[in-house]
Design a protein around this motif. Structure first.
Motif, short mmCIF file in Angstrom:
data_model
loop_
_atom_site.label_atom_id
_atom_site.label_comp_id
_atom_site.label_asym_id
_atom_site.label_seq_id
_atom_site.Cartn_x
_atom_site.Cartn_y
_atom_site.Cartn_z
N ARG A 77 6.07 18.50 -13.01
CA ARG A 77 6.34 17.89 -11.71
C ARG A 77 5.10 17.12 -11.27
O ARG A 77 4.00 17.35 -11.76
CB ARG A 77 6.70 18.97 -10.67
N ARG A 78 5.31 16.26 -10.28
CA ARG A 78 4.21 15.38 -9.84
C ARG A 78 3.92 15.64 -8.36
O ARG A 78 4.85 15.71 -7.57
CB ARG A 78 4.71 13.96 -10.06
N ASP A 79 2.66 15.75 -8.01
CA ASP A 79 2.28 15.87 -6.59
C ASP A 79 2.05 14.45 -6.05
O ASP A 79 1.06 13.80 -6.41
CB ASP A 79 1.00 16.71 -6.45
N LEU A 80 2.96 14.00 -5.20
CA LEU A 80 2.86 12.62 -4.69
C LEU A 80 2.03 12.54 -3.41
O LEU A 80 1.76 11.44 -2.92
CB LEU A 80 4.26 12.08 -4.43
N SER A 81 1.64 13.68 -2.85
CA SER A 81 0.98 13.65 -1.55
C SER A 81 -0.42 13.02 -1.61
O SER A 81 -0.84 12.34 -0.68
CB SER A 81 0.88 15.07 -0.96
N GLU A 82 -1.09 13.25 -2.73
CA GLU A 82 -2.46 12.76 -2.85
C GLU A 82 -2.52 11.23 -2.72
O GLU A 82 -3.37 10.69 -2.01
CB GLU A 82 -3.03 13.22 -4.21
N GLY A 83 -1.59 10.57 -3.40
CA GLY A 83 -1.55 9.10 -3.34
C GLY A 83 -1.29 8.59 -1.92
O GLY A 83 -1.82 7.56 -1.50
N LEU A 84 -0.46 9.33 -1.19
CA LEU A 84 -0.17 8.91 0.19
C LEU A 84 -1.43 9.05 1.05
O LEU A 84 -1.75 8.19 1.87
CB LEU A 84 0.95 9.75 0.80
N ARG A 85 -2.13 10.16 0.84
CA ARG A 85 -3.33 10.40 1.67
C ARG A 85 -4.48 9.45 1.33
O ARG A 85 -5.16 8.96 2.21
CB ARG A 85 -3.83 11.84 1.48
N THR A 86 -4.68 9.21 0.03
CA THR A 86 -5.88 8.47 -0.37
C THR A 86 -5.62 6.98 -0.61
O THR A 86 -6.58 6.20 -0.63
CB THR A 86 -6.49 9.06 -1.66
N GLY A 87 -4.35 6.59 -0.82
CA GLY A 87 -4.07 5.18 -1.10
C GLY A 87 -3.33 4.50 0.04
O GLY A 87 -3.79 3.49 0.58
N TYR A 88 -2.18 5.06 0.41
CA TYR A 88 -1.35 4.42 1.44
C TYR A 88 -1.94 4.54 2.83
O TYR A 88 -1.99 3.59 3.60
CB TYR A 88 0.06 5.03 1.43
N ARG A 89 -2.36 5.77 3.18
CA ARG A 89 -2.80 5.98 4.56
C ARG A 89 -4.03 5.15 4.96
O ARG A 89 -4.02 4.54 6.04
CB ARG A 89 -3.05 7.47 4.80
N PRO A 90 -5.07 5.10 4.11
CA PRO A 90 -6.23 4.27 4.50
C PRO A 90 -5.84 2.81 4.74
O PRO A 90 -6.36 2.16 5.65
CB PRO A 90 -7.17 4.39 3.30
N LEU A 91 -4.90 2.31 3.94
CA LEU A 91 -4.45 0.93 4.12
C LEU A 91 -3.77 0.79 5.48
O LEU A 91 -4.05 -0.14 6.26
CB LEU A 91 -3.47 0.60 3.00
N MET A 92 -2.86 1.74 5.77
CA MET A 92 -2.12 1.65 7.03
C MET A 92 -3.02 1.84 8.24
O MET A 92 -2.80 1.22 9.28
CB MET A 92 -1.01 2.70 7.05
N GLU A 93 -4.01 2.69 8.12
CA GLU A 93 -4.94 2.89 9.24
C GLU A 93 -5.66 1.57 9.56
O GLU A 93 -5.84 1.21 10.72
CB GLU A 93 -5.94 4.00 8.92
N ARG A 94 -6.05 0.88 8.50
CA ARG A 94 -6.73 -0.41 8.71
C ARG A 94 -5.79 -1.43 9.35
O ARG A 94 -6.17 -2.18 10.25
CB ARG A 94 -7.27 -0.94 7.38
N LEU A 95 -4.58 -1.48 8.82
CA LEU A 95 -3.61 -2.45 9.31
C LEU A 95 -3.30 -2.20 10.79
O LEU A 95 -3.31 -3.12 11.61
CB LEU A 95 -2.33 -2.33 8.47
N ARG A 96 -3.04 -0.96 11.12
CA ARG A 96 -2.61 -0.63 12.48
C ARG A 96 -3.74 -0.66 13.50
O ARG A 96 -3.48 -0.72 14.70
CB ARG A 96 -1.92 0.74 12.50
N SER A 97 -4.98 -0.58 13.04
CA SER A 97 -6.09 -0.60 14.00
C SER A 97 -6.71 -2.00 14.12
O SER A 97 -7.71 -2.18 14.81
CB SER A 97 -7.16 0.42 13.61
N MET A 98 -6.11 -2.97 13.43
CA MET A 98 -6.64 -4.34 13.51
C MET A 98 -6.44 -4.86 14.93
O MET A 98 -5.32 -4.90 15.43
CB MET A 98 -5.85 -5.21 12.51
N PRO A 99 -7.53 -5.23 15.63
CA PRO A 99 -7.35 -5.71 17.00
C PRO A 99 -6.56 -7.04 17.05
O PRO A 99 -5.68 -7.19 17.89
CB PRO A 99 -8.78 -5.91 17.51
N ALA A 100 -6.88 -7.96 16.15
CA ALA A 100 -6.21 -9.26 16.15
C ALA A 100 -4.76 -9.09 15.67
O ALA A 100 -4.46 -8.16 14.92
CB ALA A 100 -6.96 -10.23 15.24
N PRO A 101 -3.87 -10.00 16.09
CA PRO A 101 -2.48 -9.88 15.66
C PRO A 101 -2.32 -10.02 14.14
O PRO A 101 -3.02 -10.81 13.50
CB PRO A 101 -1.77 -11.03 16.39
#
Ligand code: T3D
Length: 262
Positions: A77-101
């Motif tokens: 089986r594969r643990d998919l959570s690590e990729g979400l925490r270390t790959g997807y989430r950092p990207l989304m945090e940057r995107l969503r905290s961008m002050p400019a539109p």
């Protein structure tokens, strides 16, 4: 320098183009890292006025690159959570905290995390031939990259459930009609849309747009009374900007404003 995306900065507007067209710009570890780095580069640039995100070729983004997820032998089986925490989430945090539109111009299919990525942007335009698909349930997964948060907020729980549980393909027209995205444009006008959006952001009162984003985003967790307080606080700050001064002058002089983003 970047391998799997294109990054350009002109007139204060950063353009990020997902660039693995032969794989419909599906997301690899490298691509996620590069998008995160590009968002950092954009944010650190002096006088950023906006970010525009699009894809090269016939797709916008087909979500996770499934070539990186080869079927496992029986019993493993594969643990998919690590990729979400270390790959997807950092990207989304940057995107969503961008002050400019941040504007997404969806040029083709947006599937799975590719759809979440588009929905995470502040405004989404899509070419008429583009499609949106919650591909997750088709492979036995749940919406991720924030999709389970964005969907009900954008279209309400009823439609979100339908989209996420059945994974039916939505056309760009349907997506615009149900409020999932801002606007559906003819395919032939897509390049013009990219250029016009970039020019609009380059000439916008950037601080006001940043504060507007802040206010709209905060509204979900605020009472109306709290929102009045926030609006007063933000409007106070806007009253001291060059752009407000210019906006008032331009109005009095009956001419278009020349905003500097300050
Ligand atoms: O794993 C984790 O870390 C968990 C996180 C998950 C996040 C997710 O995003 S899960 C969802 C992953 N995405 C999908 O399941 C979508 C898979 N793709 C499709 O369903 C279809 O390709 C599309 C609906 C997006 C587009 O269909 P269509 O008919 O326009 O194009 P196509 O012929 O299916 O695809 C063109 C090529 O791109 C094809 O390769 P080929 O046959 O020409 O060599 C296809 O295999 C490839 N491709 C499409 N999507 C992906 C992909 N290759 C790798 N990964 C993909 N996601």
């Amino acid at each position: 320098s970047y391998e799997q995306i294109l990054f350009a900065l002109a007139d204060g507007v950063a353009r990020i183009t997902l660039n693995r067209p032969e794989r419909l710009n599906s997301l690899t570890d490298v691509m996620r890292g590069e998008i995160s780095r590009a968002l950092d580069e954009a944010r650190a640039s002096a006088g950023l006025r906006g970010v525009v995100i699009t894809g090269a070729g016939r797709g916008f983004c087909a979500g996770q690159d499934l070539a990186d997820r080869k079927p496992l032998p029986e019993g493993q089986r594969r643990d998919l959570s690590e990729g979400l925490r270390t790959g997807y989430r950092p990207l989304m945090e940057r995107l969503r905290s961008m002050p400019a539109p941040v504007v997404c111009v969806v040029n083709g299919v947006a599937a799975g995390a590719g759809m979440s990525f588009a929905l995470a942007c502040d405004v989404v335009f899509a070419a008429e031939s583009a499609k949106f698909v919650q591909a997750f349930s088709k492979i036995g997964l749940v919406p991720d990259m924030g999709g389970s948060w964005f969907l009900p907020r954008l279209v309400g729980e009823g439609r979100a459930m339908g989209m996420a549980l059945f994974g039916e393909t939505l056309t760009a027209r349907q997506a615009a009609d149900c409020g999932l995205i801002w606007r559906c444009v003819p395919d032939a006008d897509l390049q013009q849309t990219l250029d016009e959006v970039s020019a609009t952001l380059a000439g916008a009162p950037t601080l006001a747009l940043a504060a507007t984003k802040q206010a709209l985003r905060a509204s979900g967790g605020n009472t109306l009374m709290q929102q009045f307080d926030l609006e007063a606080e933000l409007q106070r700050a806007m009253g001291y900007t060059d752009d407000y001064l210019e906006g008032m002058r331009a109005f009095a002089e009956k001419r278009p404003p020349r905003f500097t983003g300050r």
